[in-house]
Write a protein that holds these residues in place. Structure first.
Motif, PDB file in Angstrom:
ATOM      1  N   ASN A 138      -4.370   2.510   4.649  1.00 38.48           N
ATOM      2  CA  ASN A 138      -3.262   3.150   5.353  1.00 38.48           C
ATOM      3  C   ASN A 138      -3.777   4.049   6.473  1.00 38.48           C
ATOM      4  OD1 ASN A 138      -0.478   3.303   5.626  1.00 38.48           O
ATOM      5  ND2 ASN A 138      -0.305   5.143   4.372  1.00 38.48           N
ATOM      6  N   ARG A 139      -4.871   4.779   6.224  1.00 39.92           N
ATOM      7  CA  ARG A 139      -5.446   5.635   7.259  1.00 39.92           C
ATOM      8  C   ARG A 139      -5.984   4.798   8.426  1.00 39.92           C
ATOM      9  NH1 ARG A 139      -7.609   8.405   2.700  1.00 39.92           N
ATOM     10  NH2 ARG A 139      -9.669   7.466   3.067  1.00 39.92           N
ATOM     11  N   CYS A 183      -5.822   1.738  -1.189  1.00 34.88           N
ATOM     12  CA  CYS A 183      -4.556   1.740  -0.452  1.00 34.88           C
ATOM     13  C   CYS A 183      -4.525   2.877   0.574  1.00 34.88           C
ATOM     14  CB  CYS A 183      -3.378   1.875  -1.407  1.00 34.88           C
ATOM     15  SG  CYS A 183      -3.043   0.405  -2.405  1.00 34.88           S
ATOM     16  N   ARG A 230      -4.971   1.842   9.263  1.00 34.68           N
ATOM     17  CA  ARG A 230      -3.823   1.221   9.941  1.00 34.68           C
ATOM     18  C   ARG A 230      -3.179   2.182  10.926  1.00 34.68           C
ATOM     19  NH1 ARG A 230       1.678   0.637   8.994  1.00 34.68           N
ATOM     20  NH2 ARG A 230       1.626   2.019   7.177  1.00 34.68           N
ATOM     21  N   LYS A 231      -3.111   3.437  10.549  1.00 34.89           N
ATOM     22  CA  LYS A 231      -2.459   4.433  11.400  1.00 34.89           C
ATOM     23  C   LYS A 231      -3.413   5.097  12.379  1.00 34.89           C
ATOM     24  CE  LYS A 231       1.126   5.470   7.982  1.00 34.89           C
ATOM     25  NZ  LYS A 231       1.739   6.494   7.109  1.00 34.89           N
ATOM     26  N   ARG A 236      -0.024  -4.027   5.705  1.00 38.51           N
ATOM     27  CA  ARG A 236       0.688  -3.173   4.749  1.00 38.51           C
ATOM     28  C   ARG A 236       0.482  -3.624   3.312  1.00 38.51           C
ATOM     29  NH1 ARG A 236       3.625  -3.108   9.422  1.00 38.51           N
ATOM     30  NH2 ARG A 236       4.422  -1.060  10.077  1.00 38.51           N
ATOM     31  N   ILE A 296       0.813  -1.221   0.000  1.00 43.15           N
ATOM     32  CA  ILE A 296       0.000   0.000   0.000  1.00 43.15           C
ATOM     33  C   ILE A 296       0.844   1.268   0.000  1.00 43.15           C
ATOM     34  CG2 ILE A 296      -1.919  -1.167   1.152  1.00 43.15           C
ATOM     35  CD1 ILE A 296      -1.120   0.226   3.731  1.00 43.15           C
ATOM     36  N   GLU A 297       2.133   1.150   0.287  1.00 42.36           N
ATOM     37  CA  GLU A 297       3.000   2.334   0.291  1.00 42.36           C
ATOM     38  C   GLU A 297       3.744   2.504  -1.030  1.00 42.36           C
ATOM     39  OE1 GLU A 297       5.376   1.718   3.753  1.00 42.36           O
ATOM     40  OE2 GLU A 297       3.801   2.413   5.119  1.00 42.36           O
TER      41      GLU A 297
END
Length: 308
Positions: A61-62, A57, A64-65, A81, A6-7
């Motif tokens: 990611n949002r 993605c 996850r964080k 990830r 995703i990064e």
């Protein structure tokens, strides 16, 4: 198994023990991205499907964080990830890869840390499911049936990537829309439902390729078979039922309504031409065979079953 980072937005391949991943459930639309497209930035820029993947993605990611969607930012999301998306994580130019992927797909949805169902035709600006929820095209597609049942955790997103509920929180509405019993959706115990009942859940669904109406049910019945695109939907569905007969002691596979078959069909056999003929089989109960199916042979174009 291929997963998209995703990064970096790059594919990585894992032979065994893949890392935690989120998985996407969606109804395909025009301009979806293929695996080959990922190596062509000029092509990606023109495809709406790439925007969908990038947005997915970013959403994962949002979560996850924990920056947004606090209700989803739990410990199960922190190590995620990678994502899996059926459009670009399968090499559809390879018959072997496509066959392996389709036969494994149910388990991949089962093993995901979380499945996000993206309903592009639903808008929930207040974060609450709107009246358009049940009208979503997502509920009409063949492949999304297994994507509804298989994941341990299923969350719904609207067309603007807003979270508005889960399979658990919306279970009453999902059950009413799909005719799948509450206990199946809540407990995930579809294996207790007989063959005819499971077929009835797929009765109103469609697939783009005719053979997929059979292939999308492999995981729901826990069977495997070779994929033969070009054989036609009816032949594929007959083969599926033959595989089911090898594994199940359940006569409800014959509990389908043949009254809708055209008179020009000719001889009507024991097996249904498609799941559509199980539409009224929701309340059928399993009945064991008096002996098990031993083998099948073709005789004059019909299938003959032999019992011990």
């Amino acid at each position: 198994m291929r997963l998209l980072n995703i990064e970096t937005l790059k594919l990585e391949e894992f032979v065994a023990d893949p890392p935690p991943y989120a998985i996407l459930s969606h109804a395909w639309e025009a301009g979806e991205v293929t695996l080959q497209d990922l190596d062509r930035p000029d092509v990606l820029a023109l495809k709406p499907g790439w925007t969908k993947i990038v947005n997915f993605c970013a959403f994962v990611n949002r979560c996850r964080k924990g920056n947004r969607h606090a209700e989803l930012a739990d410990e199960s999301m922190s190590p995620v990830r990678y994502i899996w998306v059926d459009t670009c994580c399968i090499d559809k130019t390879s018959t072997a890869d496509l066959s392996e992927s389709i036969n494994s797909m149910f388990q991949w949805y089962r093993d995901a840390a979380v499945c996000f169902a993206y309903l592009s035709d639903v808008q929930c600006p207040e974060g609450q499911p709107s009246v358009t929820f049940e009208q979503s095209r997502w509920f009409t597609r063949g492949w999304t049936l297994q994507e509804l049942l298989a994941p341990k955790s299923l969350e719904f997103l609207d067309g603007s990537w807003r979270h508005f509920g889960s399979r658990a929180s919306l279970v009453d509405r999902v059950s009413q829309r799909t005719r799948i019993p509450l206990q199946v959706l809540v407990l995930g115990e579809w294996s207790r439902s007989c063959i005819a009942q499971r077929m009835s859940w797929a009765a109103g669904r469609q697939t783009t390729r005719p053979e997929d109406i059979a292939y999308c049910l492999l995981g729901i019945f826990g069977v495997n078979m070779p994929l033969l695109y070009g054989e036609g939907g009816e032949r594929a569905f007959f083969r599926l039922q033959e595989e089911i007969l090898k594994e199940f002691d359940d006569q409800s596979i014959f509990a389908w309504d043949a009254s809708g078959i055209d008179e020009t069909w000719g001889t009507i056999g024991a097996l249904a031409p498609s799941p559509a003929y199980f539409a009224d089989s929701l309340d059928v109960e399993a009945i064991p065979f008096m002996g098990r199916p031993m083998s099948s042979t073709k005789s004059g174009g019909s299938v003959v079953y032999l019992w011990r």
